[in-house]
Scaffold this motif. Structure first.
Motif, PDB file in Angstrom:
ATOM      1  N   LEU A 150      23.388 -45.202  -3.226  1.00  0.00           N
ATOM      2  CA  LEU A 150      24.112 -43.947  -3.022  1.00  0.00           C
ATOM      3  C   LEU A 150      25.025 -44.027  -1.807  1.00  0.00           C
ATOM      4  CD1 LEU A 150      21.077 -41.610  -3.726  1.00  0.00           C
ATOM      5  CD2 LEU A 150      23.201 -41.587  -5.045  1.00  0.00           C
ATOM      6  N   GLN A 151      25.566 -45.205  -1.518  1.00  0.00           N
ATOM      7  CA  GLN A 151      26.424 -45.353  -0.338  1.00  0.00           C
ATOM      8  C   GLN A 151      27.644 -44.435  -0.452  1.00  0.00           C
ATOM      9  OE1 GLN A 151      25.441 -47.908  -2.399  1.00  0.00           O
ATOM     10  NE2 GLN A 151      25.486 -49.860  -1.319  1.00  0.00           N
ATOM     11  N   GLY A 152      27.818 -43.598   0.566  1.00  0.00           N
ATOM     12  CA  GLY A 152      28.985 -42.733   0.605  1.00  0.00           C
ATOM     13  C   GLY A 152      28.969 -41.598  -0.393  1.00  0.00           C
ATOM     14  N   ALA A 153      27.869 -41.390  -1.107  1.00  0.00           N
ATOM     15  CA  ALA A 153      27.798 -40.310  -2.098  1.00  0.00           C
ATOM     16  C   ALA A 153      27.709 -38.957  -1.407  1.00  0.00           C
ATOM     17  CB  ALA A 153      26.600 -40.517  -3.016  1.00  0.00           C
ATOM     18  N   ARG A 154      28.152 -37.904  -2.110  1.00  0.00           N
ATOM     19  CA  ARG A 154      28.067 -36.538  -1.595  1.00  0.00           C
ATOM     20  C   ARG A 154      27.429 -35.666  -2.668  1.00  0.00           C
ATOM     21  NH1 ARG A 154      33.212 -35.476  -0.361  1.00  0.00           N
ATOM     22  NH2 ARG A 154      33.729 -33.817  -1.836  1.00  0.00           N
ATOM     23  N   LEU A 155      26.193 -35.262  -2.406  1.00  0.00           N
ATOM     24  CA  LEU A 155      25.428 -34.449  -3.344  1.00  0.00           C
ATOM     25  C   LEU A 155      25.383 -33.027  -2.808  1.00  0.00           C
ATOM     26  CD1 LEU A 155      22.426 -36.923  -3.911  1.00  0.00           C
ATOM     27  CD2 LEU A 155      24.701 -36.945  -4.983  1.00  0.00           C
ATOM     28  N   GLU A 156      25.895 -32.087  -3.575  1.00  0.00           N
ATOM     29  CA  GLU A 156      26.018 -30.709  -3.096  1.00  0.00           C
ATOM     30  C   GLU A 156      25.249 -29.770  -4.016  1.00  0.00           C
ATOM     31  OE1 GLU A 156      30.126 -29.733  -2.758  1.00  0.00           O
ATOM     32  OE2 GLU A 156      30.599 -31.406  -1.411  1.00  0.00           O
TER      33      GLU A 156
END
Length: 309
Positions: A184-190
């Motif tokens: 999940l490198q650099g992922a953005r979970l909102e």
């Protein structure tokens, strides 16, 4: 079949409303080709490839046995795609726009590649799916009504590659088997006010949440089994003391023992074991007592809020 004009702005799937009728392909035609209506000569490798097409109607391949590689690049689907209970080879839908993919109980004999695609209005559903290859979601954007990705019970032989993935809604992986790792490198979970990442009871070799990974919501890794190389974290917006990481690594046949993530020193805060920043050279900090989670060998990460725990 190549239907793109060569002009990048005009070929963007977001601009499909301005495409002419010559770029429209009916789902009935796609389905017929995938199911062998135009089989290649003996010995040839069959594949269906479309680039820059607007696919009209609902592409329902539920229960189908697809012997061909299916590739869409720069396409736009008008309705959600269904692969419920299907058996297929490689599926590649890249740089495309899709209003959701339902693939419960699907069996994919190779990779599922959704890199740079946008799934808007519907979730990516992979509940109890079986996959012989990798799942690629790098640079994809997925926004579901409440949950972006539903993949409970997913069983893979490859890895779950989500570099720079952006989700509006949670990423749910309870009970998934990911032997090659979760990246999940650099992922953005909102998912503000809800669960951003639910990965309880996950079995994997690696969890990599580095390079600016961000979760706006709760991160749950309760009873996850990480038996292998490493856990890497770089949770943006959280102080080091709020990054709780304990990894599990092999300790004899059929057993795992909890290990601290490489480059971190362990601290005791109440009854929880946490990793708090890089260890100083030569520093060894003995644990004054062993927490219940540490003794049981469970992954100590319980929940991480964006900004507070």
């Amino acid at each position: 079949m190549e239907l793109r004009t060569g002009m990048s702005e005009a070929d963007e799937p977001a601009a499909a409303g301005q495409w002419g009728p010559e770029r429209s392909v009916r789902t009935a035609v796609v389905k017929a080709l995938l199911l062998g209506a135009n089989d290649q000569r003996s010995g040839a490798v069959a594949a269906l490839r479309l680039a820059g097409a607007r696919i009209t109607g609902r592409l329902d391949l539920s229960g189908a046995e697809i012997c061909h590689t299916f590739s869409l690049e720069g396409c736009r689907l008008e309705q959600a795609m269904s692969l419920h209970g299907a058996t297929t080879r490689t599926i590649r839908i890249t740089n495309s726009w899709v209003p959701g993919i339902g693939a419960e109980l699907v069996r994919i004999e190779d990779d599922l590649d959704l890199r740079r695609s946008v799934l808007e209005g519907g979730s990516l559903i992979l509940i109890n799916a079986r996959m012989a290859g990798n799942l690629h979601l790098a640079d994809a954007r997925i926004s579901g009504p409440t949950v972006a990705v539903r993949a409970s019970g997913l069983v893979m032989e490859g890895g779950f590659f989500d570099e720079r993935l952006i989700t509006q809604g949670g990423l749910r992986l309870p009970g998934a088997q990911l032997p090659r790792g979760l990246f999940l490198q650099g992922a953005r979970l909102e998912n503000r006010g809800g669960v951003a990442l639910a990965a309880g009871h996950v079995a994997t070799s690696t969890v990599d949440c580095s390079h600016g990974f961000t979760a706006q919501g709760v991160v749950r890794l309760r009873r996850a089994r990480i038996c292998g190389s490493r856990v890497a974290t770089s949770h943006r917006g959280l102080p080091h003391a709020r990054q709780r990481v304990v990894r599990r690594s092999p300790a004899g046949p059929g057993r795992c023992r909890p290990r601290q993530a490489s480059g971190f020193r362990r601290l005791e805060t109440g009854k929880r074991t946490v990793a708090a920043g890089p260890a100083r050279p030569g520093e060894r900090r003995p644990l004054r007592r062993r927490s219940r989670l540490h003794r049981s060998g469970d992954l100590a990460t319980r929940r991480i809020h964006a900004g507070q725990c």
